[in-house]
Write an enzyme that holds these catalytic residues in place. Structure first.
Site, PDB file in Angstrom:
ATOM      1  N   THR A 274      24.619 -31.025   3.389  1.00 22.69           N
ATOM      2  CA  THR A 274      23.826 -31.744   2.508  1.00 22.69           C
ATOM      3  C   THR A 274      24.347 -32.828   1.903  1.00 22.69           C
TER       4      THR A 274
ATOM      5  N   GLY B 186      30.525 -25.512   0.119  1.00 21.93           N
ATOM      6  CA  GLY B 186      31.576 -24.547  -0.447  1.00 21.93           C
ATOM      7  C   GLY B 186      32.871 -24.803   0.111  1.00 21.93           C
TER       8      GLY B 186
ATOM      9  N   GLU C  64      20.647 -22.825   2.625  1.00 20.33           N
ATOM     10  CA  GLU C  64      20.219 -22.574   4.068  1.00 20.33           C
ATOM     11  C   GLU C  64      18.712 -22.978   4.441  1.00 20.33           C
TER      12      GLU C  64
HETATM   13  C1  PKZ Z   1      24.813  -8.650   6.387  1.00 18.23           C
HETATM   14  C2  PKZ Z   1      25.645  -9.864   6.685  1.00 18.23           C
HETATM   15  C3  PKZ Z   1      25.616 -11.092   5.745  1.00 18.23           C
HETATM   16  C4  PKZ Z   1      25.939 -12.295   6.308  1.00 18.23           C
HETATM   17  C5  PKZ Z   1      25.842 -13.141   5.084  1.00 18.23           C
HETATM   18  C6  PKZ Z   1      25.847 -14.692   5.753  1.00 18.23           C
HETATM   19  C7  PKZ Z   1      26.043 -15.725   4.836  1.00 18.23           C
HETATM   20  C8  PKZ Z   1      27.042 -16.691   5.189  1.00 18.23           C
HETATM   21  C9  PKZ Z   1      27.474 -17.299   4.222  1.00 18.23           C
HETATM   22  C10 PKZ Z   1      26.853 -18.406   4.350  1.00 18.23           C
HETATM   23  C11 PKZ Z   1      26.724 -19.376   2.841  1.00 18.23           C
HETATM   24  C12 PKZ Z   1      25.882 -20.431   3.005  1.00 18.23           C
HETATM   25  C13 PKZ Z   1      26.081 -21.477   1.912  1.00 18.23           C
HETATM   26  C14 PKZ Z   1      24.932 -22.354   2.104  1.00 18.23           C
HETATM   27  C15 PKZ Z   1      25.077 -23.408   3.060  1.00 18.23           C
HETATM   28  C16 PKZ Z   1      23.944 -24.639   3.202  1.00 18.23           C
HETATM   29  O1  PKZ Z   1      23.246 -24.469   2.641  1.00 18.23           O
HETATM   30  S1  PKZ Z   1      24.267 -25.586   4.648  1.00 18.23           S
HETATM   31  C17 PKZ Z   1      22.668 -26.653   4.679  1.00 18.23           C
HETATM   32  C18 PKZ Z   1      21.609 -25.814   5.016  1.00 18.23           C
HETATM   33  N1  PKZ Z   1      20.535 -26.802   5.025  1.00 18.23           N
HETATM   34  C19 PKZ Z   1      19.260 -26.532   5.520  1.00 18.23           C
HETATM   35  O2  PKZ Z   1      18.991 -25.283   5.760  1.00 18.23           O
HETATM   36  C20 PKZ Z   1      18.570 -27.639   5.511  1.00 18.23           C
HETATM   37  C21 PKZ Z   1      17.008 -27.270   5.661  1.00 18.23           C
HETATM   38  N2  PKZ Z   1      16.208 -28.378   6.576  1.00 18.23           N
HETATM   39  C22 PKZ Z   1      15.923 -28.131   7.871  1.00 18.23           C
HETATM   40  O3  PKZ Z   1      16.446 -27.037   8.426  1.00 18.23           O
HETATM   41  C23 PKZ Z   1      15.153 -29.069   8.675  1.00 18.23           C
HETATM   42  O4  PKZ Z   1      15.386 -30.398   8.454  1.00 18.23           O
HETATM   43  C24 PKZ Z   1      13.908 -28.810   8.956  1.00 18.23           C
HETATM   44  C25 PKZ Z   1      13.081 -28.396   7.309  1.00 18.23           C
HETATM   45  C26 PKZ Z   1      13.684 -27.736   9.943  1.00 18.23           C
HETATM   46  C27 PKZ Z   1      13.152 -29.942   9.230  1.00 18.23           C
HETATM   47  O5  PKZ Z   1      13.686 -30.633  10.309  1.00 18.23           O
HETATM   48  P1  PKZ Z   1      13.211 -31.999  11.350  1.00 18.23           P
HETATM   49  O6  PKZ Z   1      14.118 -32.478  12.135  1.00 18.23           O
HETATM   50  O7  PKZ Z   1      12.473 -32.787  10.169  1.00 18.23           O
HETATM   51  O8  PKZ Z   1      12.043 -31.072  12.122  1.00 18.23           O
HETATM   52  P2  PKZ Z   1      10.457 -31.255  12.143  1.00 18.23           P
HETATM   53  O9  PKZ Z   1      10.085 -32.597  12.405  1.00 18.23           O
HETATM   54  O10 PKZ Z   1       9.928 -30.564  10.730  1.00 18.23           O
HETATM   55  O11 PKZ Z   1      10.421 -30.248  13.308  1.00 18.23           O
HETATM   56  C28 PKZ Z   1      10.524 -30.605  14.759  1.00 18.23           C
HETATM   57  C29 PKZ Z   1      10.665 -29.503  15.510  1.00 18.23           C
HETATM   58  O12 PKZ Z   1      11.795 -28.833  15.587  1.00 18.23           O
HETATM   59  C30 PKZ Z   1      11.728 -27.275  15.342  1.00 18.23           C
HETATM   60  N3  PKZ Z   1      12.882 -27.088  14.742  1.00 18.23           N
HETATM   61  C31 PKZ Z   1      13.261 -27.336  13.474  1.00 18.23           C
HETATM   62  N4  PKZ Z   1      14.353 -26.774  12.952  1.00 18.23           N
HETATM   63  C32 PKZ Z   1      14.774 -25.912  14.127  1.00 18.23           C
HETATM   64  C33 PKZ Z   1      15.592 -25.172  14.341  1.00 18.23           C
HETATM   65  N5  PKZ Z   1      16.712 -24.687  13.571  1.00 18.23           N
HETATM   66  N6  PKZ Z   1      15.672 -24.299  15.665  1.00 18.23           N
HETATM   67  C34 PKZ Z   1      14.623 -24.614  16.553  1.00 18.23           C
HETATM   68  N7  PKZ Z   1      13.788 -25.695  16.320  1.00 18.23           N
HETATM   69  C35 PKZ Z   1      13.637 -26.032  14.947  1.00 18.23           C
HETATM   70  C36 PKZ Z   1      10.455 -27.468  14.469  1.00 18.23           C
HETATM   71  O13 PKZ Z   1       9.961 -25.980  14.583  1.00 18.23           O
HETATM   72  C37 PKZ Z   1       9.566 -28.439  15.184  1.00 18.23           C
HETATM   73  O14 PKZ Z   1       8.952 -27.829  16.216  1.00 18.23           O
HETATM   74  P3  PKZ Z   1       7.399 -28.542  16.582  1.00 18.23           P
HETATM   75  O15 PKZ Z   1       6.607 -28.074  15.544  1.00 18.23           O
HETATM   76  O16 PKZ Z   1       7.535 -30.162  16.563  1.00 18.23           O
HETATM   77  O17 PKZ Z   1       7.323 -27.905  17.829  1.00 18.23           O
HETATM   78  C1  FAD Z   2      24.842 -22.442  -4.130  1.00 17.66           C
HETATM   79  C2  FAD Z   2      24.469 -23.283  -3.075  1.00 17.66           C
HETATM   80  C3  FAD Z   2      25.353 -23.500  -2.079  1.00 17.66           C
HETATM   81  C4  FAD Z   2      25.301 -24.385  -0.954  1.00 17.66           C
HETATM   82  N1  FAD Z   2      26.144 -24.715   0.047  1.00 17.66           N
HETATM   83  C5  FAD Z   2      25.984 -25.577   0.779  1.00 17.66           C
HETATM   84  C6  FAD Z   2      27.122 -25.898   1.666  1.00 17.66           C
HETATM   85  O1  FAD Z   2      28.183 -25.137   1.843  1.00 17.66           O
HETATM   86  N2  FAD Z   2      26.970 -26.759   2.783  1.00 17.66           N
HETATM   87  C7  FAD Z   2      25.809 -27.623   2.689  1.00 17.66           C
HETATM   88  O2  FAD Z   2      25.770 -28.621   3.626  1.00 17.66           O
HETATM   89  N3  FAD Z   2      24.985 -27.629   1.646  1.00 17.66           N
HETATM   90  C8  FAD Z   2      24.842 -26.437   0.754  1.00 17.66           C
HETATM   91  N4  FAD Z   2      23.882 -26.488  -0.278  1.00 17.66           N
HETATM   92  C9  FAD Z   2      22.614 -27.281  -0.041  1.00 17.66           C
HETATM   93  C10 FAD Z   2      21.373 -26.733   0.176  1.00 17.66           C
HETATM   94  O3  FAD Z   2      21.671 -26.537   1.594  1.00 17.66           O
HETATM   95  C11 FAD Z   2      20.254 -27.496  -0.288  1.00 17.66           C
HETATM   96  O4  FAD Z   2      20.139 -27.459  -1.641  1.00 17.66           O
HETATM   97  C12 FAD Z   2      18.904 -27.023   0.122  1.00 17.66           C
HETATM   98  O5  FAD Z   2      18.844 -27.180   1.758  1.00 17.66           O
HETATM   99  C13 FAD Z   2      17.920 -27.611  -0.407  1.00 17.66           C
HETATM  100  O6  FAD Z   2      17.766 -29.047  -0.322  1.00 17.66           O
HETATM  101  P1  FAD Z   2      17.730 -29.959  -1.526  1.00 17.66           P
HETATM  102  O7  FAD Z   2      18.785 -29.823  -2.468  1.00 17.66           O
HETATM  103  O8  FAD Z   2      17.891 -31.546  -0.893  1.00 17.66           O
HETATM  104  O9  FAD Z   2      16.318 -29.692  -2.194  1.00 17.66           O
HETATM  105  P2  FAD Z   2      14.946 -30.757  -2.081  1.00 17.66           P
HETATM  106  O10 FAD Z   2      14.596 -30.653  -0.560  1.00 17.66           O
HETATM  107  O11 FAD Z   2      15.247 -31.931  -2.732  1.00 17.66           O
HETATM  108  O12 FAD Z   2      13.927 -29.707  -2.716  1.00 17.66           O
HETATM  109  C14 FAD Z   2      13.670 -29.959  -4.211  1.00 17.66           C
HETATM  110  C15 FAD Z   2      11.998 -29.768  -4.236  1.00 17.66           C
HETATM  111  O13 FAD Z   2      11.110 -30.612  -3.189  1.00 17.66           O
HETATM  112  C16 FAD Z   2      10.313 -29.915  -2.245  1.00 17.66           C
HETATM  113  N5  FAD Z   2      10.394 -30.220  -1.024  1.00 17.66           N
HETATM  114  C17 FAD Z   2      11.352 -31.059  -0.247  1.00 17.66           C
HETATM  115  N6  FAD Z   2      10.994 -31.274   1.188  1.00 17.66           N
HETATM  116  C18 FAD Z   2       9.602 -30.838   0.980  1.00 17.66           C
HETATM  117  C19 FAD Z   2       8.654 -30.916   2.118  1.00 17.66           C
HETATM  118  N7  FAD Z   2       8.861 -31.572   3.390  1.00 17.66           N
HETATM  119  N8  FAD Z   2       7.476 -30.295   1.720  1.00 17.66           N
HETATM  120  C20 FAD Z   2       7.025 -29.712   0.526  1.00 17.66           C
HETATM  121  N9  FAD Z   2       8.200 -29.549  -0.329  1.00 17.66           N
HETATM  122  C21 FAD Z   2       9.356 -29.982  -0.038  1.00 17.66           C
HETATM  123  C22 FAD Z   2      11.086 -28.463  -2.333  1.00 17.66           C
HETATM  124  O14 FAD Z   2      10.082 -27.395  -2.007  1.00 17.66           O
HETATM  125  C23 FAD Z   2      11.482 -28.532  -3.601  1.00 17.66           C
HETATM  126  O15 FAD Z   2      10.793 -27.713  -4.560  1.00 17.66           O
HETATM  127  C24 FAD Z   2      24.196 -25.509  -1.143  1.00 17.66           C
HETATM  128  C25 FAD Z   2      23.131 -25.239  -2.394  1.00 17.66           C
HETATM  129  C26 FAD Z   2      23.267 -24.175  -3.178  1.00 17.66           C
HETATM  130  C27 FAD Z   2      22.261 -24.057  -4.257  1.00 17.66           C
END
Ligand code: PKZ
Ligand code: FAD
Length: 661
Positions: A146, A185, A428
């Protein structure tokens, strides 16, 4: 725990439990032996003196709190390492982590995503290079994806990795403020390595985002390496000890082999070799989304245990004027607030286990070059992560509110539990964004159903519904599960028709999608709810347990079904053949279920087997000494260590004296 002197209400509650609590503990843990091992491990961890805080950490400064968390993280690591060696046992660090840190570990991202990305995205050679070092903490890492400007839309990330074939290096740059990494983190002051997700450029051409492993700090001095700007992002709503940070690079060079190349590759001469599927780069996120469903179960059980035990101990007001004040757990409104928390924890656990199996199967397929089930897994993990995290957040907050004023005390631990639970809604993958990902899949599935194609199992109900949308409503669990599928199918159809309507009005597809997106999001939610209901009910009826326990598990599973039918009864009236009379019958059923669960409420939360050291709660401890603990904790306040605070002489007295003049 059985020998502890307990509050008499809790003793009475435990005596009336109709099932064997130990049997349920073993069922949750996966067997009697698993419980024994878990308890032995937890006993070991919580008997380590250095892991216990003398002063509640909320009284520490931001900096001291962080340093204390790192201190404990390193001790925990050592103890776990020794333990694993001695007993050949892989412990659940997340569960004890809540006890040790109260909040989260500064190593959370190292364990949760850094190591996992090396495994998931690295070639065998890269794994051999970094995995042993990461696993034994010679290097400490995080997952830096991010940025200030982009979190959801990861194709829009701005960090650049430009390949230089002359030196066979990538040059990392963050030319704009919005391109700075923000959130990872442990990045603030803990880690020395990162997985950096950056836009790959070769000869001026973009090749999309790729993961790179990057050392950012010197291993001896811990100073940021030249060309690295790194720091901490400051206090947040929760996650205070996670040490989230920012990061930017200026012409920072890393060797070619630091791009994780299991999927795509860059050859020495700069040739880009595409992977089997570019979305496999997003693999770690899919894995963590699955894990978050399991985490929602744990978080919900923490809040439920605290609130149910407190509600059994707390007496307030009367139901009948001439009788004594009742345990607040006897108010049916209180049962309504709390029993859904217990039920949800079981539902999340069962669905997590089901989803994990699907995940592992897809990983096996991918290893053999088969990717047919990847879209279904992605769509399912997205909507389940979104709905479970949102539900868990709501349920935890409801438990907190159900504890009245004392639920607002930090010493209840409910505010902290809420803080880390609600974070799962955003990290995530933000909930709406993920629901819309699933909606993409549902719309495609609907189109395929219209064309008479065979659908994947999780969406096959769409075809069934298309063939016959006029099924008689049945007030049985199976009937309700069918009902949820009808609601989901009806909503998918309505959203699809809306898109078509806008297209006919001259809108292009993307605008039509945006105009219909509230409906799409709701359809996706309904799809998720139908999976939660179908899978959890299916798991319960397949469970082998004693008749007494099975009866209670069925009551909880039915409570979940009936609760959500009543909560969304408007949808049922629109999209199924439910009648007003059926809804009245379900309301009655709901009241019966609350009454049936009531005598087992304390037994049910005891069966989550959460030690006091994990609960960290004045309200939720096993012995129910609520008021004593509230007072004991209050007396730890630094303001209570002196009879008169200096501010009296400095400010209050002068103020009062001025007022006399
Ligand atoms: C009991 C145990 C406890 C364990 C407990 C664990 C906890 C362990 C601690 C961790 C603690 C974390 C702490 C926070 C760590 C962060 O937050 S890291 C940052 C995480 N960031 C995110 O999740 C970002 C969210 N955004 C995204 O994933 C992607 O940008 C989006 C929203 C999927 C859109 O991606 P895009 O490239 O714009 O894709 P898009 O054009 O919308 O779609 C293209 C095609 O790819 C496909 N596609 C997209 N993503 C995927 C994918 N991942 N795979 C396959 N196909 C995909 C779509 O379905 C679409 O398919 P078609 O409809 O075209 O057939
Ligand atoms: C506690 C915490 C820990 C984190 N840890 C990590 C980490 O370790 N590593 C890391 O890389 N990231 C981390 N993140 C970041 C996290 O993954 C992002 O904040 C998250 O994926 C959301 O993205 P954003 O903040 O850009 O929100 P935005 O995308 O800016 O969202 C803001 C608003 O816009 C809307 N929006 C955005 N896009 C669309 C769309 N296409 N259609 C409709 N609405 C939309 C959303 O629904 C939301 O209401 C962490 C976040 C938090 C809060």
């Amino acid at each position: 725990m059985a020998n502890v002197k307990c509050n008499p209400d809790l003793v009475r509650e435990r005596a009336k439990c109709s099932f064997d609590v130990n049997e349920l503990i073993h069922l949750i843990d996966g067997g009697e032996n698993a419980t024994k091992e878990k308890r032995h491990f937890e006993e070991t961890i919580f008997s380590v003196k250095e892991l216990q805080d003398a002063v509640p950490e909320e009284y520490l400064s931001h900096k001291d709190r962080y340093e204390n968390a790192v201190r404990k993280a390193t001790i925990l690591r050592d103890v776990c390492r020794e333990y694993m060696k001695k007993y050949n046992y892989k412990p659940n660090r997340f569960r004890v982590g809540h006890g040790v840190f109260k909040d989260v570990s500064p190593f959370l991202l190292h364990d949760g995503m850094f190591v996992a990305t090396i495994i998931g995205q690295g070639t065998p050679e890269q794994q051999a290079e970094w995995l042993p070092k990461a696993e034994n903490m010679q290097i400490i890492g995080t997952y830096a994806q991010t940025e200030l400007g982009h979190g959801s839309f990861i194709r829009g990330l701005e960090t650049r990795a430009t390949y230089d074939p002359k030196t066979e290096e990538f040059i990392l740059n963050n030319a704009t403020l919005s391109s700075f990494k923000w959130w990872p983190g442990g990045l603030g002051s803990t880690v020395n390595h990162c997985i950096v997700v950056a836009q790959l450029f070769i000869n001026g051409k973009s090749y999309g985002i790729q993961p790179f492993i990057v050392q950012i700090r010197d291993l001896n001095t811990h100073k940021p390496l030249p060309g690295v700007k790194v720091g901490e992002i400051g206090p947040k709503m929760g996650f205070q000890t996670a040490n989230n940070g920012f990061l930017g690079f200026e012409n920072f060079r890393i060797p070619r082999m630091n791009m994780l190349m299991k999927n795509a590759q860059v050859l020495k001469d700069g040739t880009f070799v595409k992977g089997m599927n570019e979305k496999l780069t997003y693999g770690t996120m899919v894995m963590v989304r699955v894990g978050i469903v399991g985490d929602c179960s744990l978080n919900t059980s923490l809040a439920a245990t605290i609130a149910v035990r407190y509600s059994a101990v707390r007496h307030q007001s009367k139901i009948k004027a001439k009788e004594p004040e009742v345990q607040i757990l006897d108010y049916v409104t209180q049962q309504h607030k709390l029993f859904i928390a217990i039920a949800s924890s079981h539902v999340f656990r069962n669905v997590y286990s089901w989803l994990s199996k699907s995940y592992l199967n897809v990983m096996k397929d991918l290893a053999q070059g088969k990717q047919d089930h990847l879209p279904e897994l992605h769509a399912t993990a997205c909507c389940l992560k979104a709905v479970c995290s949102r539900d868990a957040g709501s349920v935890v907050e409801e438990c907190r509110l159900a504890c009245g004023g004392h639920g607002y005390m930090t010493s209840s631990n409910l505010p902290l539990v809420y803080g880390f639970t609600i974070a799962t809604v955003t990290y995530e993958g933000e909930q709406t964004v993920l629901l819309l990902q699933t909606a993409r899949y549902l719309v495609k599935a609907w189109l395929a159903a219209l064309q008479g194609k065979v659908l994947a199992p999780s969406v096959s109900y769409l075809s069934d519904w298309l063939k016959n949308d006029n099924v008689r409503w049945q007030n049985t669990p199976e009937g309700i599960v069918k009902g949820f599928q009808h609601v989901a199918a009806g909503k998918v159809k309505a959203a699809y028709d809306t898109i078509q309507k806008y297209i006919k009005l001259g809108k292009d597809y993307e605008d039509a999608w945006n105009l219909a997106s509230v409906q799409l999001m709701k359809a996706s939610e309904a799809h998720s709810r139908s999976i939660l209901c179908e899978v959890s009910w299916g798991e319960v009826i397949r469970t082998s347990a004693s008749p007494n326990l099975l009866q209670v598990l069925k009551q909880l599973a039915q409570l979940y079904l009936v609760y959500w039918t009543l909560e969304t009864s408007g949808d049922f009236l629109v999209y199924s053949n439910i009648s007003k009379d059926d809804i009245a019958i379900l309301r009655e059923k709901y009241e019966e279920l609350l009454a049936a669960i009531r005598p087992n409420a304390v037994g049910l939360v005891d069966a989550f087997d959460l030690r006091d050291e994990i609960l960290h709660s004045t309200l939720g401890s096993y012995d129910g000494r609520v008021y004593e603990r509230l007072m004991e904790e209050a007396l730890k306040s630094p303001l209570n260590q002196e009879s008169v605070n200096a501010s009296f002489h400095k400010y209050l007295k002068p103020l009062m004296e001025k007022a006399k003049l």
